[in-house]
Structures are given as structure tokens and as C-alpha cells.
Design a protein around this motif. Structure first.
Motif, mmCIF file in Angstrom:
data_model
loop_
_atom_site.group_PDB
_atom_site.id
_atom_site.type_symbol
_atom_site.label_atom_id
_atom_site.label_comp_id
_atom_site.label_asym_id
_atom_site.label_seq_id
_atom_site.Cartn_x
_atom_site.Cartn_y
_atom_site.Cartn_z
ATOM 1 N N LYS A 16 -2.419 -55.873 59.768
ATOM 2 C CA LYS A 16 -1.295 -55.397 59.873
ATOM 3 C C LYS A 16 -0.823 -54.589 61.362
ATOM 4 N N GLY A 17 -1.874 -54.301 62.079
ATOM 5 C CA GLY A 17 -1.744 -53.794 63.440
ATOM 6 C C GLY A 17 -1.591 -54.759 64.358
ATOM 7 N N TRP A 18 -1.161 -56.112 64.113
ATOM 8 C CA TRP A 18 -1.285 -57.086 65.172
ATOM 9 C C TRP A 18 -0.067 -57.917 64.750
ATOM 10 N N PRO A 19 0.580 -58.597 65.647
ATOM 11 C CA PRO A 19 1.727 -59.398 65.466
ATOM 12 C C PRO A 19 1.554 -60.726 64.819
ATOM 13 N N GLY A 20 2.583 -61.296 64.046
ATOM 14 C CA GLY A 20 2.086 -62.473 63.170
ATOM 15 C C GLY A 20 1.884 -62.208 61.596
ATOM 16 N N ASP A 21 1.343 -63.301 61.121
ATOM 17 C CA ASP A 21 0.950 -63.223 59.802
ATOM 18 C C ASP A 21 -0.401 -62.314 59.643
ATOM 19 N N HIS A 22 -0.232 -61.197 58.888
ATOM 20 C CA HIS A 22 -1.310 -60.282 59.020
ATOM 21 C C HIS A 22 -2.860 -60.896 58.167
ATOM 22 N N SER A 23 -2.471 -61.809 57.402
ATOM 23 C CA SER A 23 -3.643 -62.428 56.873
ATOM 24 C C SER A 23 -4.324 -63.062 57.635
ATOM 25 N N VAL A 24 -3.755 -64.015 58.701
ATOM 26 C CA VAL A 24 -4.368 -64.710 59.729
ATOM 27 C C VAL A 24 -5.158 -63.722 60.592
ATOM 28 N N ALA A 25 -4.111 -62.845 61.080
ATOM 29 C CA ALA A 25 -4.904 -61.946 62.260
ATOM 30 C C ALA A 25 -6.065 -61.230 61.523
ATOM 31 N N GLY A 26 -5.955 -60.704 60.255
ATOM 32 C CA GLY A 26 -6.791 -60.045 59.532
ATOM 33 C C GLY A 26 -8.169 -60.689 59.352
ATOM 34 N N GLU A 27 -8.175 -62.030 59.138
ATOM 35 C CA GLU A 27 -9.266 -63.032 58.994
ATOM 36 C C GLU A 27 -9.941 -62.881 60.335
ATOM 37 N N ILE A 28 -9.528 -62.957 61.495
ATOM 38 C CA ILE A 28 -10.116 -62.743 62.659
ATOM 39 C C ILE A 28 -10.981 -61.549 62.930
ATOM 40 N N ILE A 29 -10.055 -60.359 62.714
ATOM 41 C CA ILE A 29 -10.612 -59.331 62.618
ATOM 42 C C ILE A 29 -11.841 -58.776 61.717
ATOM 43 N N ALA A 30 -11.817 -59.320 60.511
ATOM 44 C CA ALA A 30 -12.846 -59.051 59.384
ATOM 45 C C ALA A 30 -14.086 -59.992 59.910
ATOM 46 N N ARG A 31 -13.937 -61.072 60.597
ATOM 47 C CA ARG A 31 -15.154 -61.754 60.816
ATOM 48 C C ARG A 31 -15.840 -60.796 61.957
ATOM 49 N N ASP A 32 -15.026 -60.430 62.877
ATOM 50 C CA ASP A 32 -15.878 -59.499 64.059
ATOM 51 C C ASP A 32 -16.188 -58.186 63.278
ATOM 52 N N VAL A 33 -15.642 -57.703 62.494
ATOM 53 C CA VAL A 33 -16.098 -56.217 61.941
ATOM 54 C C VAL A 33 -17.488 -56.262 60.915
ATOM 55 N N ALA A 34 -17.244 -57.475 60.108
ATOM 56 C CA ALA A 34 -18.337 -57.901 59.311
ATOM 57 C C ALA A 34 -19.393 -58.204 60.235
ATOM 58 N N GLY A 35 -19.407 -58.847 61.117
ATOM 59 C CA GLY A 35 -20.777 -59.346 61.916
ATOM 60 C C GLY A 35 -21.255 -57.935 62.678
ATOM 61 N N ARG A 36 -20.334 -56.893 63.053
ATOM 62 C CA ARG A 36 -20.931 -55.892 63.821
ATOM 63 C C ARG A 36 -21.495 -54.689 62.845
ATOM 64 N N ILE A 37 -20.897 -54.918 61.344
ATOM 65 C CA ILE A 37 -21.600 -53.931 60.298
ATOM 66 C C ILE A 37 -23.130 -54.442 59.872
ATOM 67 N N GLY A 38 -23.129 -55.788 60.391
ATOM 68 C CA GLY A 38 -24.576 -56.321 60.077
ATOM 69 C C GLY A 38 -24.794 -57.300 58.783
#
Length: 817
Positions: free
Chosen positions: A468-490
């Protein structure tokens, strides 16, 4: 115009010049914020001092004092003038004449005045009886007259406050808590009261009073700036509205933002929320310290009496590596080294949440100042501590806010910055985006026994709206962010894929269950394809409920829960290899069958109205306690004919019944009964007053179906008689065709602002388009109507793509017209 010239106008023109000088000052574009408030206070000081000394004889033993906000030199454009005329009691007649000489010119200019005339003894006595008076006098400032009289009162009042602090501070804390209960939390309200809500200007004043007591002090970093920002917003609100108001109404937020030079109303709200969060956190820390000091003072005499016997009370209890409990707070152990232990903030936070204790301010600041960043990917311990923190339930919220207040959350999760304090302009949501995410994790912690991977559930809850901090569909943007965050978390590759899918599809189950025909195999297959596995489905089911419960009371009910559970069972069967069968009509209940047979026999509508309840649901999905009112269930059976939906919806609108949910479908009749019947199962509530009698509804429905009741005319007359109040401008209605949602019908989705007669207009527009209604699924979420209509052509087949697009376009034009 310079300050000197402004003040000169007052001297040259007398009291009448004050109004002109004040107006010029407020219209100066170059001066705003603290300089303008200070200049306005100085201008008012000069004017009032002139009124005080304007008589032929200078009064003796009298002084004029500013108190409250004016005493602090913080006059907003429409602020009250809080004044005390202090006198020694030697000449009451002269004092009364002096009071008239000051008060009446203030009233003549239309300025709000809060005034009193008292001797020092009376002022102290009133302050001792009225906490609000005492708080105002703590900010007393001399304006004119006997300086010694003012100084004596200030000294006495301050001494009284410090001597009485052990008694008065708990009273002040209770006053703040009552106000917070009444006004809500400033950092989450869409139309906040800048002064009275928790985290507002009243709380900032209370913190000043605590500091003046010398008993405890607030964390000062950022506090003055937060207070200044709220005062700046109030100034702009006064100037744009021309009123002495502290409530930041929706329709005024864009103007206030423009006055402050901000981008838009969301930017304004975010600044307000950030300021309120600083004041709220400072209040929590301060009142905790007040409680600690008062407890210590009450215990100390008993300890002295016990000296020489018994074991000493342990001062520090270990909680985790480098983390101990001391005096009801979680602090760092003496040997803790934040600069060498990057997991320490998460370990301390998890230990605090698990113990249900607050993190001490000193510990959080020490970690924020010295901790090293975590490596990428995080070590396993860091990930486990994050999951432990998220799974700790309600205590997670306060601990998370303590970390966030010192910037540790954005240090751990940089993507958090985009959702921090971000408002949600949706009546269904009661929290900002960041608080909603934490609330969802708290709710999800109740469901960790329902899933095989509680760690994935909790992290998905934390991240599901991160887009929701990004433009467009927040579910689509969130999927990209979640992949990055989950990878960084380990998390490993498979877990990352599951988390990304949960974020991408976190709205899938509730949207499908409430807006689609679950008897249609295409509906179930599409969900199964999106979810992909039984494990993901299990997690998504729990996440869906946690998300809805954390959104607000309008987002979840047993009815919605039962629809989602039904969908999950069907999808689970498909994922297990059982293909969904072609739809069969659901067997009618005994009551539905009775109504249908009666409708065929009478040739007209038959209905029943009954109260509907649902039991509260515990974390384990078991009913508990007394039933909760859900509304009124309205079941209508009507011989199949054109115009049923607009007729029923119109009659309900005429009778001022709000439709919460609605379903329409054709009903198979028992063998031997000729005819076709439409069944409507609706949940309704009266807008106000009591429900109409079923007989009246049936009579009007008969007239609506035969055309003798002019529903459109009745609604138009009512709208003309009761014009709608000005309020927030709702976004325009959107109508779309959901392609491939069903093989048996065309699904038309409508999203619009709920309003009386909306469903009537939709039904009439679809009727005018010449389509047949196969089924309808209607729901209302707060102020939003979210509806899906399964329609076919005259032969019962789905509409062609061009025809479907035309119907959707015309319906949208109708709703926007």
C-alpha cells in the motif's frame, strides 16, 4: 509589515486598531507557525495592557494574567483569550470597573474570552478543587499591573502543584485516559480532534505539567517538534475555516494541506499521525515513570521497617541473553553489547512481548544508537525472534511501537517506512496501514494452532498490505516486496514462494466467497489454480480471517466466515483431486419450500421477516457467550417474472431499510408443483426507527411488481425533501465484467458508494439492458457496496464480450449520473 509597525498601529488607534493590526498579521504570507503565534500573542499583550492602564487612575494591588495556551504565548488565529484579573481584595469596586474596561472591548471584537476575577487565595483554592484551573495557572504569564502579585501567585501555585503531585498526577492521568476513551487516538482517526484526542495538544500540555511536578519527566526528543506541528495544523485549520475548531474534518483537509504547502490531504494526515505518535509514546513512557516513582515512594517506608531481616528483593531477573527485567520494565543486562550483538533488539523485543512487559526507553535508545545492522540473509536466531515477537499477541503492539519510536523497525525492515503512519481513507478500516499490519499479526497469533507453518502465517500477516505504500494494485506490489523481504529475513526458496502467494492473494478467499457463485465449478477451479497447494490454502484461510478481524467490525461476521469456510472446503477437494461437479440447485429449507409453494399458489410475493443472530466466535472457532444481533433476515419468494430485483430493492429503499447482504437465485420446486420461483434471501436493518410490518412490505411489493407503485418518483421526492449534507466526496462508481468467472453466466461487478436506492438503480439498469438475472451476491462494507450479478441473455447463455462490455458501460454511466 514589521512587528514594530503592527504594535504602533495599536498604540496610534487604540483598541479599535487591534482588530486591523491582527487581521494584517494573520494575512501575512511570510510569517506562520511559531513566529506568527508569538507575534499574535505580543500584539494581544500590548492591546490588553493598554486597556488595563487606560483609566484616569492606575489600579493598585491588581494584575492581569494570561493563562493556558495564551499564557504559553501560543495564540492560534481563533484561540480563546484565557485571562485572570488578580487583585489583593482591597478595592472590589475598582476591580469590577477595571474588569468591565477589559472584558467588554474583547467581547465587542467577537473574540472568545475565558475570564475570572480572583484574589490569590481564591485562585489557589479554586486550583485545589479544579485540576483544569490548576493546569492553566501553571502557565500563568504577567501582562500588566502589579508584577509582585503575579509572581507571588505563580510561586505559590507551582509549590502547591509539587507538594500535591502524588495525589494530583494520578487524577491527571485518569483525566487523560477518560478523554482518550471519549475522543479516540489521534494517530488513527480520519477526522481527528487535534486538541482532545489521545496524542493531541491536551496530552502535550499534561506532559508539561508532569515535568513541572519534578516527579518525572517526558522523553523530550521530538516532543517540541511534534507539538509545534499540531499547532501549525490548527492554525491553518482556523484560517481556512474561519472558525475556532480543533476537528480536522475530511472536507477541509485539502485546504489545510494547501495552506501549509503540503502535497495533499494524505500528506497532511501522515504528518499529524507522526506527531501524535510521538506525543502518545512520550505519554506512555511518562505515566509509566510516574507510576514507578509513586510505587517506590509508597514501598520505601515499609522497607525501612524491615531492614535487617529477610532476603533482599532481587532487582534484576534474566529474561534472555543480554535482557533482564527490572522494576516492571525490560532493560539490557549490564554485560549486553548492542554493537556486537545485531540480534539484540529482536531478542529484547520478543522477551518483552512474551513477558507482557514494556521495553524501557533507555534500552531502546541504547540499541538504536549502537546496534549493528543484521547481515543478509538474517541469521536463524533473528528470524525466530521476529516470529516470536509477532506471535506474542496483544503485548506485541506496545513493544513494536517502542521499537518504531526510535527508528529500529525501519532499520530492520526498510520497506516499513512507506506504510508507516499511512492513512486509509476507507470507512471499513479503523487503523493506519502499519497499525493494521501489526493488528493482523496479533489476530493471526490466535490461529497458529490451526496451521502447520505458524511462522509463515505470522510473517504473511505482517507483510500482506506492505504494497500500500506503492502505486497500483497493492497486492501485486506487495508480492514483489514480500519476495525481497522474505529472502532477506532468511526464508528458503519454497517458503519465499508461499509468502509471496499469500500476500498476492490475501483478498482472494473473501472476495470470491462473497461475490461469486460457489456452486459454479469455474469459481472453485480458479481459486484452486491461484492457491496451488493444500498448505498454502490452510495459511490463506487463517490469514483471511486475521486480516478481516484486524480491519474493523464491518469486515467480518459469522456469515462471511461460513462462506469462506465453504469455499475453502470446495477448493481443498479440488486440490485433493476431486473435480467439482456441475452445479446443482441447493436443496431449499423447509421454510423456503413453504414460501415458494405459497407464492405459486397465490401468484404473488410471499415473505418472512425474522431477527437474525450469530454467536460470538472464539479463537478456536467455537461459539461462546450470548448471541450477537446480526440484523433482520428477509426471505422473499416471488413467481419468476421480470423486474423482481429492482422492485424488491426499491420497496426496501422506500421503507428506509438498509441492505447489508443479499442473494437472489431460482428455486427448484418439489415434484408435482408447476411454475418457477425466485428466492431472495436478504439481511436488512432499519436506517432509524422500527422495522415495518411484513404485511406492509408485501402490499407495496405487489404494487411495485404490477407497476402501480412509482418507486423512482417516491425516492426522488424524498431526496428533494431531505437534501444530503455536504461531506467527503466519494470516488465514482466502477463497473467491470469479470472474465472467465463463470461458464454459465456473465459476472458483472459493481463497486460504489452505498446510498439509499442504490440497489434499485442497479437492478433497474440491468432490467432496462434486457439481461436475465441468474443470481446476485450483494454485500455492504462500511460505506462501500460490493456487488456481483450473474446475468445471461434471453436464452440463458452468457453474454458476448461486446454486449457484456456495453451493459457494464451503461450501468456505470447510470450510477455516475
Amino acid at each position: 509589515m514589521t512587528s514594530t509597525n503592527v504594535h504602533k498601529d495599536v498604540e496610534d488607534s487604540g483598541p479599535s486598531g487591534y482588530a486591523a493590526a491582527r487581521l494584517r498579521l494573520l494575512q501575512e504570507g511570510a510569517r506562520s507557525g511559531p513566529p506568527r503565534r508569538s507575534a499574535l500573542s505580543e500584539l494581544t499583550d500590548d492591546w490588553l495592557a493598554g486597556l488595563f492602564s487606560a483609566g484616569s487612575e492606575q489600579p493598585r494591588g491588581v494584575s492581569l494574567i494570561a493563562v493556558g495556551g495564551y499564557g504559553r504565548g501560543e495564540l492560534s488565529p481563533r484561540s480563546d483569550l484565557d485571562l485572570v484579573l488578580l487583585h489583593d481584595g482591597s478595592d472590589p469596586t475598582a476591580v469590577a470597573a477595571l474588569a468591565d474596561r477589559i472584558w467588554y472591548p474583547v467581547w465587542d471584537l467577537g473574540l472568545a474570552l475565558d475570564h475570572s476575577v480572583r484574589t490569590p487565595g481564591e485562585a489557589r483554592k479554586t486550583a485545589g478543587e479544579d485540576l483544569k484551573v490548576q493546569l492553566g495557572l501553571l502557565d500563568a504569564r504577567h501582562l500588566a499591573g502589579d508584577l509582585g502579585l503575579t509572581a507571588g501567585l505563580r510561586t505559590a501555585v507551582l509549590a502547591d502543584w509539587r507538594n500535591q503531585a502524588p495525589k494530583r498526577l494520578p487524577e491527571l492521568q485518569e483525566l487523560c485516559a477518560e478523554r482518550a476513551e471519549r475522543q479516540g487516538e489521534l494517530q488513527y482517526l480520519l477526522e481527528p480532534d487535534l486538541k482532545e484526542a489521545r496524542g493531541g495538544l491536551r496530552d502535550a500540555t499534561a506532559l508539561r505539567a508532569v515535568a513541572a511536578s519534578w516527579l518525572a519527566d517526558a522523553p523530550r526528543e521530538g516532543l517540541d517538534d511534534a507539538r509545534r506541528r499540531l499547532l501549525d495544523v490548527r492554525d491553518a485549520l482556523h484560517l481556512t475555516t474561519g472558525r475556532a475548531t480543533d476537528r480536522l474534518a475530511l472536507q477541509e483537509q485539502d485546504q489545510v494541506a494547501a495552506e501549509l504547502g503540503l502535497l495533499d490531504a494524505d500528506t497532511l494526515l501522515r504528518q499529524v499521525y507522526e506527531a501524535a505518535r510521538v506525543i502518545s509514546y512520550a505519554s506512555d513512557v511518562t505515566w509509566r515513570e510516574v507510576g514507578r516513582v509513586l510505587r517506590s515512594r509508597s514501598v520505601r517506608p515499609r522497607l525501612r521497617a524491615m531492614l535487617g531481616g529477610g532476603k533482599p528483593v532481587p532487582e534484576r531477573s534474566p529474561l534472555a541473553e543480554g535482557v533482564v527485567e527490572q522494576d516492571g520494565e525490560v532493560v539490557l543486562a549490564r554485560a549486553a553489547r548492542p554493537d556486537r550483538d545485531p540480534v539484540l533488539p529482536l531478542r529484547a523485543a520478543a522477551a518483552a512481548a512474551q513477558a507482557g512487559l514494556p521495553l524501557s526507553l533507555h534500552a531502546v535508545r541504547r540499541m538504536a544508537a549502537g546496534v549493528r545492522p543484521l547481515p543478509t540473509p538474517w541469521p536463524a536466531e533473528a528470524r525466530e525472534q521476529l516470529v516470536t515477537l509477532l506471535g506474542s499477541g496483544q503485548p506485541t503492539i506496545d513493544v513494536w511501537e517502542a521499537l518504531e519510536a526510535e527508528g529500529l523497525i525501519t532499520q530492520l525492515l526498510p520497506d516499513w517506512e512507506r506504510v508507516r503512519c499511512r492513512p486509509q481513507r476507507n470507512a471499513v478500516h479503523i487503523w493506519t496501514v502499519d497499525r493494521h499490519l501489526i493488528e493482523t499479526a496479533v489476530r493471526a497469533s490466535e490461529f497458529t494452532r490451526r496451521v502447520h507453518r505458524p511462522d509463515l502465517l505470522l510473517v504473511a500477516a505482517l507483510l500482506h498490505d506492505i504494497g500500500k505504500g506503492w502505486p497500483g494494485d497493492h497486492s501485486v506490489a506487495g508480492e514483489i516486496i514480500a519476495r525481497d523481504v522474505a529472502g532477506r529475513i532468511g526464508f528458503d526458496r519454497d517458503d519465499v514462494a508461499v509468502l509471496a502467494a499469500l500476500v498476492r492473494h490475501h483478498l482472494l478467499l473473501v472476495d470470491t466467497a462473497t461475490r461469486r457463485d460457489l456452486d459454479d465449478p469455474a469459481t472453485v477451479r480458479s481459486v484452486a489454480e491461484a492457491v496451488g497447494s493444500q498448505g498454502t490454502l490452510e495459511l490463506l484461510h487463517a490469514l483471511t480471517e486475521a486480516d478481516a478481524l484486524a480491519t474493523g467490525p464491518a469486515a467480518w461476521s459469522s456469515w462471511r466466515g461460513s462462506l469462506v469456510t465453504d469455499l475453502v472446503k470446495r477448493v481443498a477437494a479440488v486440490l485433493a483431486g476431486d473435480a467439482p461437479e456441475e452445479p446443482e440447485a441447493a436443496a431449499p429449507t423447509a421454510e423456503q419450500e413453504r414460501l415458494a409453494i405459497e407464492a405459486v399458489a397465490t401468484g404473488g410475493p410471499v415473505l418472512s421477516l425474522r431477527a437474525q443472530t450469530e454467536p460470538p466466535v472464539t479463537a478456536e472457532d467455537q461459539p461462546a457467550g450470548d448471541p450477537e444481533p446480526l440484523g433482520v433476515e428477509l426471505v422473499i419468494a416471488v413467481p419468476d417474472q421480470p423486474g423482481v430485483l429492482p422492485a424488491v430493492a426499491g420497496v426496501l429503499a422506500v421503507h428506509r431499510l438498509t441492505v447489508r447482504t443479499a442473494e437472489l437465485r431460482a428455486l427448484d420446486l418439489p415434484d408435482g408443483v408447476e411454475g418457477s420461483v425466485l428466492l431472495l434471501n436478504w439481511r436488512v436493518a432499519a436506517q432509524y426507527g422500527s422495522l415495518p410490518q411484513a404485511a406492509r412490505l408485501r402490499a407495496d411489493l405487489v404494487r411495485a411488481l404490477d407497476g402501480s407503485l412509482d418507486i423512482a418518483g417516491r425516492l426522488a421526492e424524498r431526496d428533494a425533501a431531505y437534501p444530503r449534507r455536504r461531506g467527503v466526496v466519494a470516488p465514482p462508481a466502477r463497473v467491470a465484467v469479470a472474465s472467465a468467472a463463470s461458464r454459465h453466466a456473465t459476472v458483472i461487478e459493481v463497486r460504489a458508494q452505498d446510498a439509499p436506492g442504490l440497489l434499485f438503480r442497479i437492478g433497474q439498469a440491468l432490467e432496462d439492458a434486457g439481461v436475465r438475472m441468474r443470481s446476485a451476491h450483494v454485500s455492504t462494507l462500511g460505506a462501500n457496496a460490493v456487488d456481483a450479478f450473474y446475468v445471461t441473455d434471453g436464452k440463458g447463455a452468457p453474454l458476448g464480450s461486446a454486449e457484456a462490455a456495453s451493459v457494464a458501460r451503461k450501468l456505470e454511466e447510470t450510477l455516475r449520473g
